[in-house]
Enzyme design. Structure first.
Site, mmCIF file in Angstrom:
data_model
loop_
_atom_site.group_PDB
_atom_site.id
_atom_site.type_symbol
_atom_site.label_atom_id
_atom_site.label_comp_id
_atom_site.label_asym_id
_atom_site.label_seq_id
_atom_site.Cartn_x
_atom_site.Cartn_y
_atom_site.Cartn_z
ATOM 1 C CG ASN A 51 -2.094 -0.894 1.142
ATOM 2 O OD1 ASN A 51 -2.391 -1.435 0.077
ATOM 3 N ND2 ASN A 51 -2.793 -1.078 2.244
ATOM 4 N NE ARG A 379 -8.128 -2.123 -10.394
ATOM 5 C CZ ARG A 379 -7.006 -1.466 -10.682
ATOM 6 N NH1 ARG A 379 -6.065 -2.076 -11.397
ATOM 7 N NH2 ARG A 379 -6.816 -0.228 -10.271
ATOM 8 N NE ARG A 409 -2.391 5.206 -11.100
ATOM 9 C CZ ARG A 409 -3.277 6.075 -10.600
ATOM 10 N NH1 ARG A 409 -3.974 5.768 -9.536
ATOM 11 N NH2 ARG A 409 -3.478 7.238 -11.190
ATOM 12 C CG HIS A 439 -13.979 3.017 -11.617
ATOM 13 N ND1 HIS A 439 -14.745 3.086 -10.464
ATOM 14 C CD2 HIS A 439 -12.900 2.263 -11.307
ATOM 15 C CE1 HIS A 439 -14.143 2.410 -9.502
ATOM 16 N NE2 HIS A 439 -13.026 1.897 -9.982
ATOM 17 C CE1 TYR A 472 -9.238 -6.972 -3.020
ATOM 18 C CE2 TYR A 472 -10.214 -5.616 -4.732
ATOM 19 C CZ TYR A 472 -9.099 -6.112 -4.080
ATOM 20 O OH TYR A 472 -7.855 -5.728 -4.505
ATOM 21 N NE ARG A 568 -10.478 0.084 1.680
ATOM 22 C CZ ARG A 568 -10.584 -0.014 0.365
ATOM 23 N NH1 ARG A 568 -11.480 -0.797 -0.165
ATOM 24 N NH2 ARG A 568 -9.800 0.692 -0.427
ATOM 25 C CG HIS A 596 -14.211 -2.862 -3.450
ATOM 26 N ND1 HIS A 596 -14.774 -3.057 -4.702
ATOM 27 C CD2 HIS A 596 -13.166 -2.040 -3.652
ATOM 28 C CE1 HIS A 596 -14.087 -2.383 -5.608
ATOM 29 N NE2 HIS A 596 -13.106 -1.756 -5.008
#
Length: 718
Positions: A51, A379, A409, A439, A472, A568, A596
């Protein structure tokens, strides 16, 4: 400190970067929790480290870029300039790194009680040292590419996050410096022979024998270093010809990322100050950009260690095994398509399997009533059944359109490869917009039933990634509501013709309308509160940074609206500021799974407005991305979401409460009060509900073969 030229009230807002660092500190806190199994605690140290790596590559890199601009940028949550924000980051990070080193050392020491040992060269037994010496001479030394730095050997490019051995050398000519790249082709870990899990990190072996590499010099100092480079690049930063292939453009961008400016140097172990100063000068780094570490600079190896653990050991130091369960909302003996056509279905990952959504796509691929499948992809896993089923649909002459976001990314290469596979199968692949990432997570299946057009729409809060769907927590809604389907059809048409300003009846779509609708929803609650009526807002998301939404929530709090937020990560609004955010409480949950979902609820009655979607309350999401939030219209699904959020708000084990000073504190548990770990609760419920469901009746092999035979005949004579 800069005197802000902005008119914002900073009394109830905080810096996004420091807020993110506090979130990552919460991740590190899990590594110190004695209730977390020991090996899982080690994983949390690794997650903290990765992270932080990404934080420096993206956020710190971005701040450095902004600091170079002629026009001064002032942060609208703090009034600080980029340079001042960077200064605060560099002051905050060393203390976190010390916590990380302490946690790592304590966990490693306790793992030795389970015969799992990360060893230094000095700790090796004589037979083990001989094994490492042989390994060094046979496998490592022959492939090294060392270099001294002098007039004939210029300072090399140091790759982003690669490991190097930096050395100081002396000979008759004086002092010089050398570099040994640790080859990425080598394993990260060298396991030693024997029944116990004993291992040495490869960089420690190269460090130990570095003097043999520079044997014509006297080696006076050596250390392990790693350089973190700015990775915050965008294809729009470069000029390309209009007719350039976008995949080719992205491949060029990925090559460029590895060569961007350094933003951090990490050093493991002792290092002479002259060596540090030399590398700082060569790399253009200041002393505050140098971070010392006692723990490994790369910790990705940690997740692969468990393959070496005996099963008896694994059960003592890891979470109890859990696999996503069959959905409580579905009959396993009936097609998913027919069930979605009757009623809305909500999947709750990772407690429930992603399989029903994949089965829906698989059924649609061969369903003669299905005309088209359209989907946005951000993704994917490196292995994806979804791609296989979409390819099958295209091969079965369905119209398959995939809006693939190549700029996800660190997943760019994976998405480029998948886009090529889809095109080869006959799918139409499009790439979105200049300046706007797509997205959203939406899939539209168009059917013809008895001459009528029929839609099935899926909207999710997370990616179509079959791997992370087990790690997630996310929601996935499948609905045959025709108004939502009409909106989805309009959305995909607008994406195909590059229209970002479409109008929709049910869906909230950014960047054109989502933020304004959310502001309107908050305003409606403000009106209720001022009229003395019950007013309530419940929000769950990853981050909140958008200033207009923050101010509107503060206004709602001042009007008396009851506001509960589960955030979060980054949270730029702080609660319980007198006369500003008194009525706002904010919690953060960090646990076994990564939280998430994005859920927005407005209203205090039995039938409030509920939206689920892909967007956080961040400026990048509401203004610079294509996002979708979908209304939840089914009373049954609404009740389930209420229950999910109620359990999370009552979590008193993993939840931490945000204070007005930006700190997170554990909830106070009253004597006799039941402990609630929301994630463990959902695991237990998923198992219980799955156990109550009858197992699907197995289909006899003969029938399957006959069915396939008749399908082949039908296809042959079509």
């Amino acid at each position: 400190m800069t005197v802000a030229k902005l008119h914002e009230d900073f009394s109830y807002t905080q810096d996004r970067e420091l807020s993110w660092l506090r979130f990552n500190e919460r991740v590190l806190e899990e590594s110190r929790d004695p209730e977390v199994p020991l090996y899982e605690r080690l994983k949390f140290v690794s997650i903290f480290t990765s992270n932080l790596d990404e934080f420096f590559m993206i956020r710190v890199g971005s701040l450095f870029d902004m600091a170079l601009l002629k026009e001064e940028h002032i942060d609208n949550k703090t009034g600080l300039t980029p340079k001042e924000q960077l200064s605060n980051i560099f002051k905050a990070v060393p203390a976190l790194c010390k916590q990380k080193d302490k946690s790592f050392a304590e966990i490693e020491e306790r793992l030795r009680q389970h015969d799992i040992s990360n060893l230094s060269i000095k700790e090796l037994e004589s037979s083990e040292k001989k094994y490492i010496e042989k390994y060094w001479k046979t496998y490592i030394l022959p492939i090294l590419s060392p270099q001294v730095v002098d007039s004939h050997h210029p300072f090399p490019h140091l790759e982003n996050k690669a490991l190097y051995i930096a050395v100081m050398l002396k000979d008759k000519g004086g002092e010089t410096y050398g570099i040994i790249p640790v080859p990425t082709s080598l394993p990260k870990v060298i396991f030693l022979p024997g029944s116990s899990v004993r291992y040495v990190l490869t960089e420690q072996v190269v460090l130990e024998y570095a003097a043999q590499v520079f044997d014509m010099y006297d080696l006076t100092n050596k250390t392990i270093i790693s350089i973190t480079r700015n990775a915050d690049i965008s294809p729009e930063d470069d000029s390309f010809e209009v007719d350039d292939d976008f995949r080719l453009r992205m491949r060029k961008v990925l090559k460029k990322r590895a060569r961007l400016a350094p933003v951090r140097m990490e050093i493991q172990g002792e290092a002479d100050q002259k060596l540090i100063d030399y590398f700082c000068e060569r790399l253009g780094l200041r002393k505050e950009q140098v971070f010392l570490s006692k723990s490994p600079l790369g910790m990705g190896y940690i997740f692969a260690l468990q393959d070496k653990f005996p099963q008896t050991t694994l059960s003592r130091i890891t979470y109890p095994p859990f696999e996503p369960q069959p959905s409580r909302s579905l009959n396993r003996e009936e097609s998913v398509t027919s069930q979605v056509l009757r009623h809305d279905i909500l999947l709750f990952y990772p407690y429930e399997q992603m399989d029903p959504f994949l089965q829906l796509i698989r059924e649609s691929a061969s369903d003669p009533n299905v005309l088209s499948i359209k989907i946005t992809i951000y993704r994917l896993a490196s292995q994806a059944k979804l791609i296989e089923y979409l390819a099958q649909a295209a091969e079965n002459n369905k119209d398959v359109t995939v809006l693939m976001e190549l700029r996800a990314r660190f997943d760019e290469e994976n998405n480029i490869n998948w886009s090529e596979r889809l095109e080869e199968a006959g799918c139409q692949v499009i790439y979105g917009f200049e300046g706007f990432k797509v997205h959203s997570k939406i899939c539209l299946i168009t059917r013809r039933d008895k001459g009528d057009i029929q839609y099935i729409t899926q909207v999710g809060t997370g990616n179509y990634n079959e791997k992370t769907a087990k790690l997630y927590t996310d929601l996935s809604l499948m609905t045959a509501n025709q108004e939502i389907g009409n909106d989805a059809a309009i959305f995909f048409k607008n994406m195909a013709i590059a229209n970002l300003e479409g109008s929709y009846r049910q869906l909230l779509v950014a960047p054109h309308a989502m933020k304004n609708v959310l502001l309107d929803c908050i305003d409606e609650e403000i009106v209720k509160a001022k009229a003395g009526q019950p007013a309530k807002i419940v929000l769950k998301m990853n981050s909140i940074t958008e200033r207009l939404l923050i101010d509107k929530l503060a206004e709602a709090s001042q009007a008396g609206v009851e506001i509960h937020m589960i955030v979060r990560g980054i949270c730029c609004i702080v609660p319980h500021v007198p006369e500003k955010t008194d009525n706002i409480d904010i919690t953060s949950i960090v646990g076994r799974f990564l939280e998430h979902p994005r859920i927005y609820i407005f209203g205090a009655g039995d039938d409030p407005k509920i939206y689920i979607g892909s967007a956080d309350m961040m400026t990048r999401n509401t203004d610079r991305r294509v996002e979708i939030a979908c209304p939840v219209l089914s009373p049954q699904v609404k009740q389930r979401i209420f229950h999910i959020l109620d359990v999370m708000l009552r979590d008193n084990v993993k939840a931490r409460v945000l204070q007005s000073d930006g700190r997170y504190l554990k909830k106070q548990v009253a004597p006799g009060e039941a402990l609630i770990n929301s994630q463990e609760y959902f695991i237990a419920v998923a198992k219980e509900m799955a156990a109550k469901q009858p197992a699907p009746v197995p289909v006899k092999k003969k029938k399957r073969v006959l069915g396939r035979f008749f399908r082949m005949l039908a296809e042959k004579f079509e």
